[in-house]
Motif scaffolding. Sequence first.
Motif, PDB file in Angstrom:
ATOM      1  N   LEU A  56      65.382  44.242 -45.205  1.00  0.00           N
ATOM      2  CA  LEU A  56      66.060  45.492 -45.565  1.00  0.00           C
ATOM      3  C   LEU A  56      64.997  46.487 -46.023  1.00  0.00           C
ATOM      4  CD1 LEU A  56      68.793  47.021 -46.206  1.00  0.00           C
ATOM      5  CD2 LEU A  56      68.433  46.288 -48.571  1.00  0.00           C
ATOM      6  N   ILE A  57      64.964  47.643 -45.363  1.00  0.00           N
ATOM      7  CA  ILE A  57      64.059  48.703 -45.823  1.00  0.00           C
ATOM      8  C   ILE A  57      64.901  49.744 -46.562  1.00  0.00           C
ATOM      9  CG2 ILE A  57      62.358  50.449 -45.155  1.00  0.00           C
ATOM     10  CD1 ILE A  57      61.616  48.790 -42.751  1.00  0.00           C
ATOM     11  N   ILE A  58      64.481  50.052 -47.786  1.00  0.00           N
ATOM     12  CA  ILE A  58      65.173  51.090 -48.561  1.00  0.00           C
ATOM     13  C   ILE A  58      64.500  52.412 -48.216  1.00  0.00           C
ATOM     14  CG2 ILE A  58      65.952  51.821 -50.870  1.00  0.00           C
ATOM     15  CD1 ILE A  58      66.581  48.892 -50.646  1.00  0.00           C
ATOM     16  N   THR A  59      65.226  53.279 -47.547  1.00  0.00           N
ATOM     17  CA  THR A  59      64.639  54.558 -47.162  1.00  0.00           C
ATOM     18  C   THR A  59      65.310  55.670 -47.969  1.00  0.00           C
ATOM     19  OG1 THR A  59      66.204  55.033 -45.405  1.00  0.00           O
ATOM     20  CG2 THR A  59      64.301  53.701 -44.808  1.00  0.00           C
ATOM     21  N   GLY A  60      64.972  56.880 -47.655  1.00  0.00           N
ATOM     22  CA  GLY A  60      65.566  58.011 -48.360  1.00  0.00           C
ATOM     23  C   GLY A  60      65.341  59.264 -47.543  1.00  0.00           C
ATOM     24  N   LYS A  61      65.527  60.391 -48.190  1.00  0.00           N
ATOM     25  CA  LYS A  61      65.380  61.666 -47.491  1.00  0.00           C
ATOM     26  C   LYS A  61      63.964  61.800 -46.912  1.00  0.00           C
ATOM     27  CE  LYS A  61      66.723  66.442 -48.234  1.00  0.00           C
ATOM     28  NZ  LYS A  61      67.433  66.414 -46.955  1.00  0.00           N
ATOM     29  N   GLY A  62      63.869  62.251 -45.669  1.00  0.00           N
ATOM     30  CA  GLY A  62      62.548  62.484 -45.063  1.00  0.00           C
ATOM     31  C   GLY A  62      61.848  61.214 -44.604  1.00  0.00           C
ATOM     32  N   LYS A  63      62.582  60.119 -44.454  1.00  0.00           N
ATOM     33  CA  LYS A  63      61.939  58.847 -44.088  1.00  0.00           C
ATOM     34  C   LYS A  63      62.378  58.372 -42.700  1.00  0.00           C
ATOM     35  CE  LYS A  63      59.928  58.131 -48.176  1.00  0.00           C
ATOM     36  NZ  LYS A  63      58.623  57.592 -48.514  1.00  0.00           N
ATOM     37  N   GLN A  64      62.922  59.328 -41.903  1.00  0.00           N
ATOM     38  CA  GLN A  64      63.485  58.981 -40.598  1.00  0.00           C
ATOM     39  C   GLN A  64      62.474  58.288 -39.680  1.00  0.00           C
ATOM     40  OE1 GLN A  64      66.697  59.243 -39.942  1.00  0.00           O
ATOM     41  NE2 GLN A  64      66.267  58.204 -37.987  1.00  0.00           N
ATOM     42  N   GLU A  65      61.180  58.664 -39.819  1.00  0.00           N
ATOM     43  CA  GLU A  65      60.176  58.077 -38.900  1.00  0.00           C
ATOM     44  C   GLU A  65      60.107  56.563 -39.042  1.00  0.00           C
ATOM     45  OE1 GLU A  65      58.903  59.950 -41.496  1.00  0.00           O
ATOM     46  OE2 GLU A  65      58.091  61.810 -40.668  1.00  0.00           O
ATOM     47  N   ILE A  66      60.457  56.044 -40.217  1.00  0.00           N
ATOM     48  CA  ILE A  66      60.365  54.586 -40.397  1.00  0.00           C
ATOM     49  C   ILE A  66      61.363  53.906 -39.455  1.00  0.00           C
ATOM     50  CG2 ILE A  66      60.660  52.668 -42.023  1.00  0.00           C
ATOM     51  CD1 ILE A  66      59.772  54.533 -44.273  1.00  0.00           C
ATOM     52  N   GLU A  67      62.598  54.431 -39.426  1.00  0.00           N
ATOM     53  CA  GLU A  67      63.612  53.848 -38.524  1.00  0.00           C
ATOM     54  C   GLU A  67      63.211  54.059 -37.067  1.00  0.00           C
ATOM     55  OE1 GLU A  67      67.823  54.393 -39.453  1.00  0.00           O
ATOM     56  OE2 GLU A  67      67.202  55.006 -41.456  1.00  0.00           O
ATOM     57  N   ASP A  68      62.681  55.232 -36.765  1.00  0.00           N
ATOM     58  CA  ASP A  68      62.270  55.504 -35.381  1.00  0.00           C
ATOM     59  C   ASP A  68      61.156  54.548 -34.943  1.00  0.00           C
ATOM     60  OD1 ASP A  68      64.081  57.513 -35.227  1.00  0.00           O
ATOM     61  OD2 ASP A  68      62.647  59.139 -35.586  1.00  0.00           O
ATOM     62  N   HIS A  69      60.249  54.250 -35.867  1.00  0.00           N
ATOM     63  CA  HIS A  69      59.117  53.379 -35.516  1.00  0.00           C
ATOM     64  C   HIS A  69      59.596  51.978 -35.126  1.00  0.00           C
ATOM     65  CE1 HIS A  69      55.056  51.935 -35.338  1.00  0.00           C
ATOM     66  NE2 HIS A  69      55.371  50.926 -36.119  1.00  0.00           N
ATOM     67  N   PHE A  70      60.662  51.519 -35.772  1.00  0.00           N
ATOM     68  CA  PHE A  70      61.155  50.163 -35.471  1.00  0.00           C
ATOM     69  C   PHE A  70      62.325  50.191 -34.478  1.00  0.00           C
ATOM     70  CE2 PHE A  70      58.989  49.571 -39.610  1.00  0.00           C
ATOM     71  CZ  PHE A  70      58.066  48.625 -39.205  1.00  0.00           C
ATOM     72  N   ASP A  71      62.445  51.296 -33.750  1.00  0.00           N
ATOM     73  CA  ASP A  71      63.480  51.430 -32.730  1.00  0.00           C
ATOM     74  C   ASP A  71      62.786  51.521 -31.363  1.00  0.00           C
ATOM     75  OD1 ASP A  71      65.890  51.849 -31.513  1.00  0.00           O
ATOM     76  OD2 ASP A  71      66.186  53.882 -32.293  1.00  0.00           O
ATOM     77  N   ALA A  72      63.555  51.388 -30.289  1.00  0.00           N
ATOM     78  CA  ALA A  72      62.959  51.561 -28.957  1.00  0.00           C
ATOM     79  C   ALA A  72      62.713  53.051 -28.699  1.00  0.00           C
ATOM     80  CB  ALA A  72      63.906  50.995 -27.903  1.00  0.00           C
ATOM     81  N   ASN A  73      61.673  53.362 -27.927  1.00  0.00           N
ATOM     82  CA  ASN A  73      61.413  54.752 -27.516  1.00  0.00           C
ATOM     83  C   ASN A  73      61.455  54.755 -25.986  1.00  0.00           C
ATOM     84  OD1 ASN A  73      60.259  57.177 -26.710  1.00  0.00           O
ATOM     85  ND2 ASN A  73      58.879  57.274 -28.468  1.00  0.00           N
ATOM     86  N   PHE A  74      62.655  55.034 -25.472  1.00  0.00           N
ATOM     87  CA  PHE A  74      62.943  54.888 -24.049  1.00  0.00           C
ATOM     88  C   PHE A  74      62.003  55.739 -23.171  1.00  0.00           C
ATOM     89  CE2 PHE A  74      65.477  55.982 -20.254  1.00  0.00           C
ATOM     90  CZ  PHE A  74      65.655  54.705 -19.756  1.00  0.00           C
ATOM     91  N   THR A  75      61.832  56.997 -23.531  1.00  0.00           N
ATOM     92  CA  THR A  75      60.997  57.903 -22.727  1.00  0.00           C
ATOM     93  C   THR A  75      59.565  57.383 -22.647  1.00  0.00           C
ATOM     94  OG1 THR A  75      62.317  59.619 -23.744  1.00  0.00           O
ATOM     95  CG2 THR A  75      60.433  60.357 -22.435  1.00  0.00           C
ATOM     96  N   LEU A  76      59.042  56.976 -23.806  1.00  0.00           N
ATOM     97  CA  LEU A  76      57.670  56.458 -23.849  1.00  0.00           C
ATOM     98  C   LEU A  76      57.551  55.186 -22.997  1.00  0.00           C
ATOM     99  CD1 LEU A  76      54.809  56.517 -25.185  1.00  0.00           C
ATOM    100  CD2 LEU A  76      55.795  55.191 -27.063  1.00  0.00           C
ATOM    101  N   GLU A  77      58.540  54.316 -23.130  1.00  0.00           N
ATOM    102  CA  GLU A  77      58.501  53.053 -22.363  1.00  0.00           C
ATOM    103  C   GLU A  77      58.525  53.314 -20.860  1.00  0.00           C
ATOM    104  OE1 GLU A  77      61.591  50.381 -23.763  1.00  0.00           O
ATOM    105  OE2 GLU A  77      60.967  50.782 -25.834  1.00  0.00           O
TER     106      GLU A  77
END
Length: 297
Positions: A56-77
């Motif tokens: 579990l990662i506790i995130t907050g305001k302005g921390k969206q990149e953390i979720e994006d980093h551990f998600d798929a990036n379809f365009t890049l792939e």
Amino acid sequence: MSNYKVKKAVIPAAGLGTRFLPATKAIAKEILPIIDKPAIQFIVEEALAAGIEDILIITGKGKQEIEDHFDANFTLEQNLKAKGKDKLLKLATETSNLNIHYTRQDHPRGLGDAVRHAKAFIGNDPFLLLLGDDIIRGDNLSQRIIELYEEYNQTIIAGVRVDPDQTKNYGILDIQATQKPQVYQILDMVEKPQDHAPSNLAAAGRYILEPQIFEILDTLEPGTTGEVELTDALIEFQKSHPLLAYEYEGEWFEVGDAKGMLKAAIIFALDHPEIKNEFIPYIKQVAKKFETHNEKD
Ligand code: UTP
């Protein structure tokens, strides 16, 4: 699946990162890289290698990149696939599809408050807590304390020895030796002792906590700093439960400010297969420059 009792980990990453301004004005400090890998990826990899099944990662305001980093990036792939860049594709995809969950801390009210947000995820289990800006190099510290918990069934705080004249900058553990090397009973904890430090063993951002800690965290109000301190909860917890310290002998880097990040980057460059050959002669050359610079001073 691991047979150990500790299967869940929590990584608080909702702090403001003011010690790393201006870099952290628009970027989460946990996403700042040590060379080419975000700090939080080192921490997630340590937890997974230690047999943790859910994070579990506790995130907050302005921390969206953390979720994006551990998600798929379809365009890049798609782009890397089309160009046949398999090695890069592997790097881009190995951080997706992990068992990572998120919750948000609405206000950055301190580490204790951030941990409190893990209550529903943790339920009645002991868990591993890894602070988002503490990186280790050497043996897997999380694994060591998970193994130790199997043996002792007690809350554990990992510590690293610091220079005695630096104790005023750390949470310092007052400790008593046990029969086992590197394992101590904790008598007390002092946050940044200004006069007399009880030891030079500093809390190093890795803990095995037990679910009863949430009952204490729920009763704590923010202190003079406006923050709910995890240390205060642990001091209260210790009144009714024994606490253990584990002395880690590997290296520990606090990457929550520029100085710590720079130290980590230099040492991790020595491990980096594509960088070390060029970097080692370079750093030797730079060291010579520093020497002549110092002579002039
Ligand atoms: P720090 O003590 O480094 O605090 O937190 P900070 O607020 O992030 O940084 P500075 O002092 O402003 O520079 C230790 C860990 O606890 C998390 C941080 O993200 C970091 O990983 N934390 C801290 C939270 O999740 N919430 C908070 O309210 C405070």
